[in-house]
Design a protein around this motif. Structure first.
Motif, PDB file in Angstrom:
ATOM      1  N   THR A 139     -12.039 -43.104  -7.605  1.00 41.13           N
ATOM      2  CA  THR A 139     -10.894 -42.958  -6.712  1.00 41.13           C
ATOM      3  C   THR A 139     -11.094 -41.788  -5.757  1.00 41.13           C
ATOM      4  OG1 THR A 139      -9.513 -43.817  -8.494  1.00 41.13           O
ATOM      5  CG2 THR A 139      -8.374 -42.824  -6.649  1.00 41.13           C
ATOM      6  N   THR A 140     -11.657 -40.701  -6.261  1.00 36.60           N
ATOM      7  CA  THR A 140     -11.965 -39.558  -5.398  1.00 36.60           C
ATOM      8  C   THR A 140     -12.926 -39.978  -4.291  1.00 36.60           C
ATOM      9  OG1 THR A 140     -11.705 -38.048  -7.259  1.00 36.60           O
ATOM     10  CG2 THR A 140     -12.910 -37.228  -5.360  1.00 36.60           C
ATOM     11  N   PHE A 141     -13.950 -40.727  -4.654  1.00 37.98           N
ATOM     12  CA  PHE A 141     -14.925 -41.203  -3.669  1.00 37.98           C
ATOM     13  C   PHE A 141     -14.260 -42.099  -2.627  1.00 37.98           C
ATOM     14  CE2 PHE A 141     -18.300 -44.277  -2.457  1.00 37.98           C
ATOM     15  CZ  PHE A 141     -19.107 -43.388  -1.763  1.00 37.98           C
ATOM     16  N   LEU A 142     -13.327 -42.957  -3.051  1.00 42.89           N
ATOM     17  CA  LEU A 142     -12.633 -43.832  -2.110  1.00 42.89           C
ATOM     18  C   LEU A 142     -11.776 -43.030  -1.137  1.00 42.89           C
ATOM     19  CD1 LEU A 142     -11.599 -46.759  -4.474  1.00 42.89           C
ATOM     20  CD2 LEU A 142     -13.188 -46.879  -2.553  1.00 42.89           C
ATOM     21  N   TYR A 143     -11.082 -42.013  -1.650  1.00 41.87           N
ATOM     22  CA  TYR A 143     -10.273 -41.171  -0.765  1.00 41.87           C
ATOM     23  C   TYR A 143     -11.150 -40.396   0.221  1.00 41.87           C
ATOM     24  CZ  TYR A 143      -5.714 -41.953  -2.904  1.00 41.87           C
ATOM     25  OH  TYR A 143      -4.545 -42.511  -3.309  1.00 41.87           O
ATOM     26  N   ILE A 144     -12.305 -39.921  -0.227  1.00 40.21           N
ATOM     27  CA  ILE A 144     -13.221 -39.216   0.677  1.00 40.21           C
ATOM     28  C   ILE A 144     -13.745 -40.168   1.749  1.00 40.21           C
ATOM     29  CG2 ILE A 144     -15.497 -38.124   0.801  1.00 40.21           C
ATOM     30  CD1 ILE A 144     -14.879 -36.865  -1.936  1.00 40.21           C
ATOM     31  N   LEU A 145     -14.138 -41.380   1.344  1.00 39.20           N
ATOM     32  CA  LEU A 145     -14.601 -42.370   2.324  1.00 39.20           C
ATOM     33  C   LEU A 145     -13.530 -42.689   3.361  1.00 39.20           C
ATOM     34  CD1 LEU A 145     -16.605 -45.060   0.337  1.00 39.20           C
ATOM     35  CD2 LEU A 145     -17.444 -43.562   2.118  1.00 39.20           C
ATOM     36  N   HIS A 146     -12.313 -42.845   2.879  1.00 37.63           N
ATOM     37  CA  HIS A 146     -11.217 -43.166   3.800  1.00 37.63           C
ATOM     38  C   HIS A 146     -10.973 -42.014   4.780  1.00 37.63           C
ATOM     39  CE1 HIS A 146      -7.316 -45.449   4.507  1.00 37.63           C
ATOM     40  NE2 HIS A 146      -7.280 -44.420   5.331  1.00 37.63           N
ATOM     41  N   ALA A 147     -10.946 -40.795   4.261  1.00 34.80           N
ATOM     42  CA  ALA A 147     -10.670 -39.637   5.125  1.00 34.80           C
ATOM     43  C   ALA A 147     -11.748 -39.467   6.183  1.00 34.80           C
ATOM     44  CB  ALA A 147     -10.543 -38.372   4.274  1.00 34.80           C
ATOM     45  N   PHE A 148     -13.017 -39.591   5.794  1.00 34.66           N
ATOM     46  CA  PHE A 148     -14.084 -39.405   6.764  1.00 34.66           C
ATOM     47  C   PHE A 148     -14.196 -40.572   7.742  1.00 34.66           C
ATOM     48  CE2 PHE A 148     -15.966 -36.148   3.885  1.00 34.66           C
ATOM     49  CZ  PHE A 148     -15.967 -35.121   4.815  1.00 34.66           C
ATOM     50  N   SER A 149     -13.943 -41.770   7.273  1.00 36.23           N
ATOM     51  CA  SER A 149     -14.056 -42.908   8.182  1.00 36.23           C
ATOM     52  C   SER A 149     -12.926 -42.910   9.211  1.00 36.23           C
ATOM     53  CB  SER A 149     -14.090 -44.227   7.410  1.00 36.23           C
ATOM     54  OG  SER A 149     -12.898 -44.413   6.704  1.00 36.23           O
ATOM     55  N   ILE A 150     -11.734 -42.477   8.829  1.00 32.59           N
ATOM     56  CA  ILE A 150     -10.647 -42.405   9.815  1.00 32.59           C
ATOM     57  C   ILE A 150     -10.881 -41.232  10.757  1.00 32.59           C
ATOM     58  CG2 ILE A 150      -8.986 -40.995   8.547  1.00 32.59           C
ATOM     59  CD1 ILE A 150      -7.831 -44.017  10.301  1.00 32.59           C
ATOM     60  N   TYR A 151     -11.509 -40.171  10.261  1.00 33.41           N
ATOM     61  CA  TYR A 151     -11.773 -39.002  11.108  1.00 33.41           C
ATOM     62  C   TYR A 151     -12.841 -39.310  12.148  1.00 33.41           C
ATOM     63  CZ  TYR A 151     -13.193 -34.304  12.422  1.00 33.41           C
ATOM     64  OH  TYR A 151     -13.498 -33.190  13.130  1.00 33.41           O
ATOM     65  N   TYR A 152     -13.880 -40.032  11.762  1.00 30.88           N
ATOM     66  CA  TYR A 152     -14.968 -40.331  12.674  1.00 30.88           C
ATOM     67  C   TYR A 152     -14.739 -41.571  13.521  1.00 30.88           C
ATOM     68  CZ  TYR A 152     -17.769 -36.675  10.640  1.00 30.88           C
ATOM     69  OH  TYR A 152     -18.220 -35.455  10.241  1.00 30.88           O
ATOM     70  N   GLN A 153     -13.613 -42.217  13.350  1.00 26.60           N
ATOM     71  CA  GLN A 153     -13.374 -43.459  14.091  1.00 26.60           C
ATOM     72  C   GLN A 153     -12.979 -43.158  15.518  1.00 26.60           C
ATOM     73  OE1 GLN A 153     -10.071 -45.835  12.832  1.00 26.60           O
ATOM     74  NE2 GLN A 153     -11.272 -47.674  13.095  1.00 26.60           N
TER      75      GLN A 153
END
Length: 153
Positions: A139-153
């Motif tokens: 779950t931590t990994f999923l939240y990190i992926l989501h945060a970085f993917s929305i930031y770099y979008q």
């Protein structure tokens, strides 16, 4: 003589609403975050909580982030964002902060797992605690992926 310059068009992608939430990359992580987070608090609740301070924090983080993510998913599904850029900032800040909180909860759950190996009924509670630790790190990994993917979008 004035030259006509082309109007500047924003290339920001539209925020999804409705079923397209499950098809766009950063927003498609919300449902797996909810499901894995639900497994974390179910597994921790099923154990004999021998370290209430450690596992209480895990329960708080997993339950509150699961509920807030569910509300965020409902907002995206019904289009409450009205394609505002503020929602991207809110989404990025929420998922970034939750990733940090979930990392602390996952480490504390791993610590509780190590200590539960030596207690009474150790095989059952150790397996439940190790499964909770596994899902907490996922779950931590999923939240990190989501945060970085929305930031770099």
């Amino acid at each position: 003589m004035a030259s006509a310059s082309p109007s500047v068009v924003s290339t920001q992608p539209a925020l999804p609403s409705g079923p397209t939430v499950f098809k766009k990359v950063p927003y498609a992580f919300i449902l797996p975050e909810i499901l894995c987070g639900t497994w974390v608090w179910i597994l921790v609740a099923a154990t004999s909580v021998s370290f209430p301070l450690l596992q209480g924090w895990v329960m708080y983080v997993s339950l509150s982030s699961c509920l807030i993510s569910l509300l965020l998913l409902i907002c995206y599904l019904f289009g409450f964002h009205k394609n505002s850029e503020n929602w991207k900032v809110l989404d990025s800040l929420y998922h970034g902060a939750t990733a940090i909180l979930y990392m602390s909860a996952a480490v504390l759950q791993a610590n509780a797992t190590i200590h539960s190996e030596l207690g009474p009924n150790s095989p059952l509670y150790y397996q439940l605690n190790s499964a909770a630790s596994f899902f907490a790190f996922i779950t931590t990994f999923l939240y990190i992926l989501h945060a970085f993917s929305i930031y770099y979008q």
